[in-house]
Design a protein around this motif. Structure first.
Motif, short mmCIF file in Angstrom:
data_model
loop_
_atom_site.label_atom_id
_atom_site.label_comp_id
_atom_site.label_asym_id
_atom_site.label_seq_id
_atom_site.Cartn_x
_atom_site.Cartn_y
_atom_site.Cartn_z
N ALA A 1 36.78 -19.07 -37.37
CA ALA A 1 37.10 -18.83 -35.96
C ALA A 1 35.86 -18.79 -35.06
O ALA A 1 35.91 -19.25 -33.91
CB ALA A 1 37.89 -17.53 -35.81
N ASN B 1 41.26 -24.94 -24.92
CA ASN B 1 42.59 -25.52 -24.71
C ASN B 1 42.78 -26.15 -23.33
O ASN B 1 43.88 -26.57 -23.00
CB ASN B 1 43.65 -24.43 -24.92
CG ASN B 1 43.64 -23.88 -26.33
OD1 ASN B 1 43.76 -24.63 -27.29
ND2 ASN B 1 43.49 -22.58 -26.49
N ASN C 1 40.80 -15.77 -39.41
CA ASN C 1 40.42 -17.16 -39.63
C ASN C 1 38.92 -17.21 -39.90
O ASN C 1 38.11 -16.90 -39.02
CB ASN C 1 40.76 -17.98 -38.38
CG ASN C 1 40.38 -19.44 -38.51
OD1 ASN C 1 39.88 -19.88 -39.53
ND2 ASN C 1 40.60 -20.19 -37.44
N PRO D 1 38.92 -19.29 -26.28
CA PRO D 1 40.18 -20.04 -26.33
C PRO D 1 40.57 -20.70 -25.01
O PRO D 1 41.21 -21.75 -25.03
CB PRO D 1 41.21 -18.98 -26.76
CG PRO D 1 40.55 -17.66 -26.59
CD PRO D 1 39.09 -17.89 -26.73
N LYS E 1 46.51 -26.91 -29.76
CA LYS E 1 46.13 -25.67 -29.08
C LYS E 1 45.96 -24.55 -30.11
O LYS E 1 46.70 -24.48 -31.08
CB LYS E 1 47.18 -25.28 -28.04
CG LYS E 1 47.25 -26.24 -26.86
CD LYS E 1 48.16 -25.72 -25.77
CE LYS E 1 48.20 -26.65 -24.57
NZ LYS E 1 46.90 -26.74 -23.91
N SER E 2 44.98 -23.68 -29.88
CA SER E 2 44.77 -22.54 -30.77
C SER E 2 44.09 -21.42 -30.00
O SER E 2 43.18 -21.65 -29.20
CB SER E 2 43.89 -22.95 -31.95
OG SER E 2 43.60 -21.83 -32.76
N ASP E 3 44.54 -20.19 -30.25
CA ASP E 3 43.91 -19.01 -29.65
C ASP E 3 42.87 -18.38 -30.57
O ASP E 3 42.06 -17.58 -30.12
CB ASP E 3 44.98 -17.97 -29.30
CG ASP E 3 45.83 -18.40 -28.12
OD1 ASP E 3 45.32 -19.17 -27.28
OD2 ASP E 3 47.00 -17.99 -28.06
N ASN E 4 42.90 -18.73 -31.85
CA ASN E 4 41.99 -18.11 -32.81
C ASN E 4 40.70 -18.90 -32.95
O ASN E 4 40.31 -19.34 -34.03
CB ASN E 4 42.67 -17.95 -34.17
CG ASN E 4 43.75 -16.91 -34.14
OD1 ASN E 4 43.71 -15.98 -33.33
ND2 ASN E 4 44.74 -17.04 -35.01
N THR F 1 40.38 -28.82 -31.26
CA THR F 1 40.49 -28.29 -29.91
C THR F 1 39.24 -28.79 -29.17
O THR F 1 38.51 -29.65 -29.67
CB THR F 1 40.50 -26.75 -29.90
OG1 THR F 1 39.27 -26.28 -30.48
CG2 THR F 1 41.68 -26.20 -30.67
N LEU G 1 39.43 -27.98 -36.46
CA LEU G 1 40.26 -26.86 -36.92
C LEU G 1 40.72 -27.04 -38.35
O LEU G 1 40.76 -26.11 -39.13
CB LEU G 1 41.48 -26.70 -36.02
CG LEU G 1 41.28 -26.13 -34.62
CD1 LEU G 1 42.64 -25.86 -33.99
CD2 LEU G 1 40.46 -24.85 -34.65
N GLU H 1 42.84 -32.09 -36.94
CA GLU H 1 43.20 -31.23 -35.82
C GLU H 1 41.94 -30.72 -35.11
O GLU H 1 41.02 -30.22 -35.75
CB GLU H 1 44.04 -30.05 -36.30
CG GLU H 1 45.41 -30.49 -36.82
CD GLU H 1 46.33 -29.33 -37.11
OE1 GLU H 1 45.83 -28.21 -37.36
OE2 GLU H 1 47.56 -29.55 -37.09
#
Length: 367
Positions: free
Chosen positions: A169, A48, A166, A44, A37-40, A132, A122, A130
């Motif tokens: 991103a 996710n 990031n 998002p 999971k990532s918000d950046n 998402t 990611l 990794e």
């Protein structure tokens, strides 16, 4: 010297295999997909959550229809619910309108294109590659458009660092697998996809492409490399796990090299090998039965394994005509191999990079 506008500078170490259009990280990294999971990231909520990713796909499909109106421009109203972060609104709106632009381009060229759900790269960790959730439409609007326009690429990198901490991103980068396939009777299989949205009429591995999270994500947080290879061979060749004898991991490739004149996409691919327990004739019969992605093999080429060195040498320089390859056989349509400014060869860059990583025969060693 490494271009400071590369999205993934960690990939370009001297210990890696540096080719003119691809850099390969050796196989001392984990090869499975690890869903995190990532918000950046761009959108998002959809990154996710699979249900939100399906909803985003529907929204982008509608935008693709609206794009047929030459006066249409896209606003944030239709995507706000997918987690547009405060301060990123103008960037997201720019990306949406790049998507509209590419929809029109594909429509004009009559090429198949759509916003399917994909994974999004990611980074690398001891646990695996990794990812998402992402989308092919936003991939085209970010990574592919950035390959055409270095100023746009630089802008997205700068804004990612500034707004989300990031540099990647605002890019969507679906990791694909690229499998060298060897037959029971000792041939290596190569495909030419004909006129496609990317890399027109160029050589590629027969089992190469992206993955459908709707079919794979329900298997859990970790998706083994073997499952990813089987997924491609099933879709493109029509064979099952029972038809495969052996799997190998050859490394991870990024489609951008050291040449300052090749901006590249920095598209990430997992390089693999699979031994198929079928002869060439049996594989041709399987493809003729129309697997799901039959269109991806406009032409099938087969080369005896012992002659792969000729294949690499005679197709690695797009400035020269394709040379003679002993034992080469062709099936289905006759396709003249194409070229592309992001490839030094007649190959989709990662396809040839996989052969070089697998055989250790490097035609660019003296460049």
């Amino acid at each position: 010297m490494i271009n400071k506008n590369m999205i993934y500078p960690f990939a370009y170490s001297e210990k890696n295999l540096i080719l003119p259009d691809v850099t390969v990280i050796p196989k001392d990294v984990a090869s499975n997909f690890n869903i995190v999971k990532s918000d950046n990231v761009l959108f998002p909520e959809a990154a996710n959550n699979l249900e939100a990713a399906k909803e985003l796909k529907e929204v982008l499909s509608k935008i693709q229809i609206y794009s047929k109106d030459p006066k249409y421009s896209c606003s944030l109203d239709s995507v706000n619910r997918f987690g547009v972060k405060k301060g990123t609104e103008k960037i997201v709106e720019l990306i949406l309108n790049k998507y509209v632009e590419i929809c029109r381009e594909m429509e004009d060229k009559r090429l198949g294109f759509g916003p399917g759900i994909q994974y999004n790269f990611l980074g690398l960790s001891p646990e695996g590659i990794e990812v998402t959730l992402g989308n092919y439409g936003t991939f085209a609007a970010t990574l592919l458009k950035a390959a055409e326009n270095p100023d746009y690429k630089k802008f997205l990198i700068e804004q990612g660092e500034k707004l989300l901490g990031n540099r990647q991103a605002f890019f969507v980068n679906p990791p694909a697998t690229n499998a060298i396939c060897e037959t029971k009777d000792g041939y290596i299989l190569i495909a030419n996809r004909g006129p496609t949205a990317e890399y027109d009429n160029m050589y590629h591995a027969i089992a190469a492409g992206h993955h459908d999270p709707e079919k794979l994500s329900d298997k859990g947080k970790e998706i083994p490399l073997e499952n990813l290879i089987v997924h491609q061979i099933d879709k493109e060749v029509g064979l099952s796990r029972e038809d495969l004898k052996e799997f190998k991991f050859n490394g991870i490739a990024f489609s951008a090299g050291y040449d300052k004149n090749i901006f590249g996409t920095e598209k990430v691919e997992v390089l693999t090998y699979a031994k198929i327990d079928k002869t060439v004739d049996e594989i041709v019969e399987s493809i003729e039965r129309n697997p799901e992605h039959r269109w991806e093999t406009r032409q099938l080429l087969v080369v005896p394994k012992q002659n792969v060195s000729y294949l690499i040498k005679e197709t690695s320089d797009s400035k020269k005509p394709v040379g003679s390859i002993p034992g080469l056989k062709k099936y289905f349509s006759d396709v003249k191999p194409g070229t592309d400014p992001n490839s030094k060869s007649y190959w989709v860059p990662v396809g040839l990079a996989n052969l070089i990583a697998w055989t250790r025969i490097n035609p660019y060693i003296l460049d």
